[in-house]
Write an enzyme that holds these catalytic residues in place. Structure first.
Site, PDB file in Angstrom:
ATOM      1  N   ALA A  69       5.747 -56.635 -65.717  1.00  0.00           N
ATOM      2  CA  ALA A  69       6.353 -55.006 -65.638  1.00  0.00           C
ATOM      3  C   ALA A  69       7.750 -55.084 -65.311  1.00  0.00           C
ATOM      4  O   ALA A  69       8.488 -54.271 -65.840  1.00  0.00           O
ATOM      5  CB  ALA A  69       5.497 -54.163 -64.822  1.00  0.00           C
ATOM      6  N   THR A  70       8.334 -56.286 -64.419  1.00  0.00           N
ATOM      7  CA  THR A  70       9.555 -56.215 -64.240  1.00  0.00           C
ATOM      8  C   THR A  70      10.489 -56.568 -65.625  1.00  0.00           C
ATOM      9  O   THR A  70      11.450 -55.724 -65.743  1.00  0.00           O
ATOM     10  CB  THR A  70       9.874 -57.322 -63.215  1.00  0.00           C
ATOM     11  OG1 THR A  70       9.153 -57.333 -61.974  1.00  0.00           O
ATOM     12  CG2 THR A  70      11.377 -57.781 -63.162  1.00  0.00           C
ATOM     13  N   SER A 194       1.417 -53.372 -65.795  1.00  0.00           N
ATOM     14  CA  SER A 194       1.313 -54.712 -65.476  1.00  0.00           C
ATOM     15  C   SER A 194      -0.243 -55.001 -65.322  1.00  0.00           C
ATOM     16  O   SER A 194      -0.970 -54.244 -64.466  1.00  0.00           O
ATOM     17  CB  SER A 194       1.993 -54.839 -64.004  1.00  0.00           C
ATOM     18  OG  SER A 194       1.989 -56.220 -63.722  1.00  0.00           O
ATOM     19  N   CYS A 315       7.196 -57.049 -52.238  1.00  0.00           N
ATOM     20  CA  CYS A 315       8.643 -57.676 -52.638  1.00  0.00           C
ATOM     21  C   CYS A 315       9.400 -57.749 -51.455  1.00  0.00           C
ATOM     22  O   CYS A 315      10.451 -58.638 -51.096  1.00  0.00           O
ATOM     23  CB  CYS A 315       9.037 -56.928 -53.702  1.00  0.00           C
ATOM     24  SG  CYS A 315       8.133 -56.663 -54.871  1.00  0.00           S
TER      25      CYS A 315
HETATM   26  N1  PLP Z   1       6.703 -51.392 -60.288  1.00  0.00           N
HETATM   27  C1  PLP Z   1       5.767 -51.067 -59.543  1.00  0.00           C
HETATM   28  C2  PLP Z   1       5.698 -49.704 -59.080  1.00  0.00           C
HETATM   29  C3  PLP Z   1       5.319 -52.388 -58.846  1.00  0.00           C
HETATM   30  O1  PLP Z   1       4.570 -51.968 -57.918  1.00  0.00           O
HETATM   31  C4  PLP Z   1       5.580 -53.500 -59.388  1.00  0.00           C
HETATM   32  C5  PLP Z   1       4.835 -54.801 -58.831  1.00  0.00           C
HETATM   33  O2  PLP Z   1       4.802 -55.007 -57.270  1.00  0.00           O
HETATM   34  C6  PLP Z   1       6.143 -53.795 -60.307  1.00  0.00           C
HETATM   35  C7  PLP Z   1       6.990 -52.827 -60.927  1.00  0.00           C
HETATM   36  C8  PLP Z   1       6.469 -55.007 -61.045  1.00  0.00           C
HETATM   37  O3  PLP Z   1       5.418 -55.800 -61.644  1.00  0.00           O
HETATM   38  P1  PLP Z   1       5.208 -57.155 -62.210  1.00  0.00           P
HETATM   39  O4  PLP Z   1       4.695 -57.802 -60.811  1.00  0.00           O
HETATM   40  O5  PLP Z   1       4.410 -57.161 -63.254  1.00  0.00           O
HETATM   41  O6  PLP Z   1       6.765 -57.749 -62.400  1.00  0.00           O
END
Ligand code: PLP
Length: 372
Positions: A69-70, A194, A315
């Protein structure tokens, strides 16, 4: 171990592991090659795509798979900025967004784009009046998340999208913590999701794009995702995401009811010295972010080795910085450091949750006694 960190990641569903197995083992063909085996893999990817689209539940668009998702959020922001019409140089976002949005916006600011960051109130929500005041014809995009990853509060995405459209801007919704948990409202033009937050594998995400709102590509190469995103897709990861999305759709009501039961049980078990961070009502109830005055929660995590929970966002953990979300809702550094996030869902039992809450409370009592 009692696992209470569902916002960081979720346990892989047994059905997902089973669906992925043949694609991780014997079915190794490249889904972009023309052989019969390649075509079989490509067909599996397309089934997965429609399963993810169904779980997102929006009409008039389609999904491209990404590595996370990032990546999807980077793509949506940078690619929209690249496509922005003359004169639309501004992005509006919210102080409590995930780093994938905030840091990308900061990078875009370095490239000459204007970024406006809306504050939130103590309940974790924006004031719609603030957004109305900021919107004008210089705005290209409004980025707001559906469910906050740290405090679980639910933003009014349909209203935000309608206002953005009224000003001629697009709307990006980070629905990573919402997918499978809260219905994604109609309105956004771009939606990032994600797999690993819905009991799927890690390292695969997706960007849903309304037809006509596709951002410019940011990853160049073979153009495998219909010319918009390059890189060989992993059929195993796509199939795993698809199966997880299918389960989320099928189990939507059951998962919801289970989480509501867990929340109600947690509310009974929680001692009155704990305060909920963010709105208790406009919230996904699988997220319990709480604080207790004077408790050093970093020590709690160290003391309770067999309970997995978090200090805020996964994170930010370990960085030593207090969570930007807890600061944004007005908590002092001290209050933020006395907060923990418990996340639960499909595979959590009431007994586990009550047991963990009891242990956390007892460890906090012990700290208090020791300090006295
Ligand atoms: N956006 C939100 C709200 C999230 O909680 C996360 C993951 O912690 C992400 C984006 C990023 O997702 P990914 O781990 O698939 O990069």
């Amino acid at each position: 171990m009692i696992y209470l960190d569902y916002q960081a990641t979720t346990p892989v569903a047994p059905e997902v592991a089973e669906a992925m197995r043949p694609w991780a083992e014997e079915k190794f063909a490249n889904p972009h090659s023309p052989s019969r085996w390649g075509a079989e893999a490509a067909a599996a990817v397309e089934v997965a795509r429609s399963q993810v689209e169904r779980a997102i539940g929006l009409d008039g668009g389609s999904v491209a798979f990404t590595g996370s998702a990032t990546e999807a959020l980077n793509w949506a922001l940078k690619g929209t900025a690249e496509n922005a019409p003359e004169g639309r140089n501004r992005i509006i976002t919210v102080a409590t967004e995930h780093a994938a949005v905030l840091d990308t916006c900061e990078w875009l600011a370095g490239q000459g784009f204007d970024i406006t960051i809306l504050p939130v109130a103590t309940d974790g929500l924006i004031a719609i009046e603030d957004l109305k005041r900021e919107l004008d014809d210089s705005v290209m995009l409004v980025a707001a998340m559906l469910v906050n990853n740290e405090i679980g509060v639910i933003h009014s995405i349909a209203e935000v999208a309608a206002l953005a459209h009224g000003a001629g801007a697009l709307m990006l919704c980070d629905a990573v913590q919402g997918l499978g948990r809260v219905a994604i409202p109609n309105g956004p033009d771009l939606v990032a999701v994600s797999a690993h937050k819905i009991h799927g594998p890690k390292a695969i995400g997706a960007l849903w794009m309304r037809d006509g709102a596709q951002p410019a590509p940011i990853i160049h190469g073979g153009g495998q995702e219909r010319g918009m995103r390059s890189g060989t897709l992993s059929p195993a990861l796509c199939v795993g995401f698809g199966e997880a999305a299918k389960l989320a759709t099928q189990r939507e009501q059951a998962d919801h009811d289970h989480v509501e039961q867990l929340w109600a049980r947690a509310m009974q078990a929680l001692g009155d010295r704990w305060t909920i961070n963010g709105s208790a009502e406009r919230r996904y109830h699988g997220n319990l972010n709480i604080r207790r005055a004077g408790v050093d929660t970093a020590r709690l995590v160290a003391d309770l080795r067999d309970v997995a929970f978090s200090l805020g966002s996964a994170c930010a953990s370990g960085s030593g910085r207090p969570s930007h979300v807890l600061r944004a809702i007005g908590l002092s550094g001290r209050e933020a450091r006395s907060s923990v996030r418990l996340g639960f869902g499909r595979y959590t039992t009431e007994a586990e949750l009550v047991d963990a809450l009891g242990r956390i409370d007892a460890a906090a009592d012990a700290q208090e006694k020791f300090a006295a």
